[in-house]
Design a protein around this motif. Structure first.
Motif, PDB file in Angstrom:
ATOM      1  N   UNK A  28     -17.317   2.556 -29.747  1.00  0.00           N
ATOM      2  CA  UNK A  28     -17.669   2.934 -28.384  1.00  0.00           C
ATOM      3  C   UNK A  28     -16.547   2.695 -27.393  1.00  0.00           C
ATOM      4  N   UNK A  29     -15.431   2.153 -27.861  1.00  0.00           N
ATOM      5  CA  UNK A  29     -14.341   1.811 -26.946  1.00  0.00           C
ATOM      6  C   UNK A  29     -13.853   3.013 -26.173  1.00  0.00           C
ATOM      7  N   UNK A  30     -13.849   4.171 -26.817  1.00  0.00           N
ATOM      8  CA  UNK A  30     -13.250   5.345 -26.198  1.00  0.00           C
ATOM      9  C   UNK A  30     -13.945   5.737 -24.897  1.00  0.00           C
ATOM     10  N   UNK A  31     -15.161   5.320 -24.678  1.00  0.00           N
ATOM     11  CA  UNK A  31     -15.880   5.731 -23.476  1.00  0.00           C
ATOM     12  C   UNK A  31     -15.799   4.684 -22.366  1.00  0.00           C
ATOM     13  N   UNK A  32     -15.122   3.579 -22.598  1.00  0.00           N
ATOM     14  CA  UNK A  32     -15.141   2.493 -21.629  1.00  0.00           C
ATOM     15  C   UNK A  32     -13.944   2.520 -20.691  1.00  0.00           C
ATOM     16  N   UNK A  33     -14.184   2.253 -19.401  1.00  0.00           N
ATOM     17  CA  UNK A  33     -13.053   1.984 -18.522  1.00  0.00           C
ATOM     18  C   UNK A  33     -12.432   0.634 -18.900  1.00  0.00           C
ATOM     19  N   UNK A  34     -11.174   0.475 -18.560  1.00  0.00           N
ATOM     20  CA  UNK A  34     -10.441  -0.721 -18.960  1.00  0.00           C
ATOM     21  C   UNK A  34      -9.846  -1.408 -17.735  1.00  0.00           C
ATOM     22  N   UNK A  35      -9.633  -2.696 -17.858  1.00  0.00           N
ATOM     23  CA  UNK A  35      -9.018  -3.429 -16.765  1.00  0.00           C
ATOM     24  C   UNK A  35      -8.148  -4.556 -17.262  1.00  0.00           C
ATOM     25  N   UNK A  36      -7.233  -4.974 -16.406  1.00  0.00           N
ATOM     26  CA  UNK A  36      -6.446  -6.185 -16.632  1.00  0.00           C
ATOM     27  C   UNK A  36      -6.794  -7.176 -15.524  1.00  0.00           C
ATOM     28  N   UNK A  37      -7.022  -8.400 -15.938  1.00  0.00           N
ATOM     29  CA  UNK A  37      -7.274  -9.499 -15.018  1.00  0.00           C
ATOM     30  C   UNK A  37      -6.290 -10.612 -15.336  1.00  0.00           C
ATOM     31  N   UNK A  38      -6.175 -11.562 -14.426  1.00  0.00           N
ATOM     32  CA  UNK A  38      -5.324 -12.719 -14.688  1.00  0.00           C
ATOM     33  C   UNK A  38      -5.936 -13.965 -14.071  1.00  0.00           C
ATOM     34  N   UNK A  39      -5.585 -15.093 -14.658  1.00  0.00           N
ATOM     35  CA  UNK A  39      -6.077 -16.368 -14.159  1.00  0.00           C
ATOM     36  C   UNK A  39      -4.957 -17.388 -14.190  1.00  0.00           C
ATOM     37  N   UNK A  97      -7.202  -8.609 -21.007  1.00  0.00           N
ATOM     38  CA  UNK A  97      -7.626  -7.219 -21.085  1.00  0.00           C
ATOM     39  C   UNK A  97      -9.155  -7.203 -21.152  1.00  0.00           C
ATOM     40  N   UNK A  98      -9.763  -6.231 -20.489  1.00  0.00           N
ATOM     41  CA  UNK A  98     -11.220  -6.153 -20.466  1.00  0.00           C
ATOM     42  C   UNK A  98     -11.669  -4.704 -20.593  1.00  0.00           C
ATOM     43  N   UNK A  99     -12.828  -4.538 -21.214  1.00  0.00           N
ATOM     44  CA  UNK A  99     -13.400  -3.202 -21.374  1.00  0.00           C
ATOM     45  C   UNK A  99     -14.766  -3.137 -20.728  1.00  0.00           C
ATOM     46  N   UNK A 100     -15.125  -2.035 -20.160  1.00  0.00           N
ATOM     47  CA  UNK A 100     -16.321  -1.742 -19.397  1.00  0.00           C
ATOM     48  C   UNK A 100     -17.596  -2.392 -19.872  1.00  0.00           C
ATOM     49  N   UNK A 101     -18.768  -1.819 -19.593  1.00  0.00           N
ATOM     50  CA  UNK A 101     -19.031  -0.396 -19.420  1.00  0.00           C
ATOM     51  C   UNK A 101     -18.830   0.149 -18.021  1.00  0.00           C
ATOM     52  N   UNK A 102     -18.732  -0.772 -17.027  1.00  0.00           N
ATOM     53  CA  UNK A 102     -18.570  -0.280 -15.672  1.00  0.00           C
ATOM     54  C   UNK A 102     -17.099  -0.353 -15.281  1.00  0.00           C
ATOM     55  N   UNK A 103     -16.760   0.348 -14.237  1.00  0.00           N
ATOM     56  CA  UNK A 103     -15.382   0.348 -13.750  1.00  0.00           C
ATOM     57  C   UNK A 103     -15.347  -0.248 -12.357  1.00  0.00           C
ATOM     58  N   UNK A 105     -13.475  -3.749  -9.743  1.00  0.00           N
ATOM     59  CA  UNK A 105     -12.582  -4.889  -9.549  1.00  0.00           C
ATOM     60  C   UNK A 105     -13.264  -6.227  -9.794  1.00  0.00           C
ATOM     61  N   UNK A 106     -14.532  -6.188 -10.141  1.00  0.00           N
ATOM     62  CA  UNK A 106     -15.307  -7.401 -10.374  1.00  0.00           C
ATOM     63  C   UNK A 106     -15.358  -7.662 -11.875  1.00  0.00           C
ATOM     64  N   UNK A 107     -15.012  -8.879 -12.274  1.00  0.00           N
ATOM     65  CA  UNK A 107     -15.018  -9.201 -13.703  1.00  0.00           C
ATOM     66  C   UNK A 107     -16.402  -9.048 -14.322  1.00  0.00           C
ATOM     67  N   UNK A 108     -17.450  -9.156 -13.533  1.00  0.00           N
ATOM     68  CA  UNK A 108     -18.816  -9.020 -14.046  1.00  0.00           C
ATOM     69  C   UNK A 108     -19.113  -7.609 -14.535  1.00  0.00           C
ATOM     70  N   UNK A 109     -18.292  -6.654 -14.179  1.00  0.00           N
ATOM     71  CA  UNK A 109     -18.505  -5.263 -14.584  1.00  0.00           C
ATOM     72  C   UNK A 109     -17.959  -4.982 -15.980  1.00  0.00           C
ATOM     73  N   UNK A 110     -17.273  -5.959 -16.556  1.00  0.00           N
ATOM     74  CA  UNK A 110     -16.650  -5.783 -17.856  1.00  0.00           C
ATOM     75  C   UNK A 110     -17.351  -6.666 -18.876  1.00  0.00           C
TER      76      UNK A 110
END
Length: 123
Positions: A28-39, A97-103, A105-110
């Motif tokens: 299912x990865x192909x359908x997910x938006x992706x993000x980068x976060x840092x801490x 690196x984080x994957x959806x399902x939502x897109x 800026x909030x980490x809770x969306x991944x």
């Protein structure tokens, strides 16, 4: 299930560049938006960059990295990248690196996260 593995972190001097990679697996990865976060130590995890998995290969960025970082994805390779230029000590953090399902800026969306890769920038 989606699995994410980051690589490419390291120790560099201010002004240098690094390219982070995120290898993804899972049907299912192909359908997910992706993000980068840092801490950074003692700080909360923060959004860095995000990209959808459909449409044009256009990302959106935190103000602190806009113009220096570029997110991209390669569908054929099931990978997402973060090109980081003109690094400064304030960029020092563990990058995730984080994957959806939502897109967004909030980490809770991944829902899916990699283990992180350390980036350290010396002055």
């Amino acid at each position: 299930q989606v699995q994410l593995v980051e690589s490419g972190g390291g120790l560099v001097q201010a002004g240098a560049s690094l390219r982070l990679s995120c290898a993804a697996s899972g049907r299912t990865f192909m359908r997910y938006p992706m993000g980068w976060f840092r801490q950074a130590p003692g700080k909360e995890r923060e959004f860095v960059a995000g990209i959808s998995w459909s449409g044009s290969n256009i990302g959106y960025y935190a103000d602190s990295v806009k113009g220096r970082f570029t997110i991209s994805r390669d569908k054929a390779e099931n990978a997402v990248y973060l090109q980081m230029n003109n690094l400064n000590p304030e960029d020092t953090a563990v990058y995730y690196c984080a994957a959806g399902p939502l897109m967004g800026r909030d980490s809770a969306e991944y829902a899916y996260w990699g283990q992180g890769t350390q980036v350290t920038v010396s002055a």
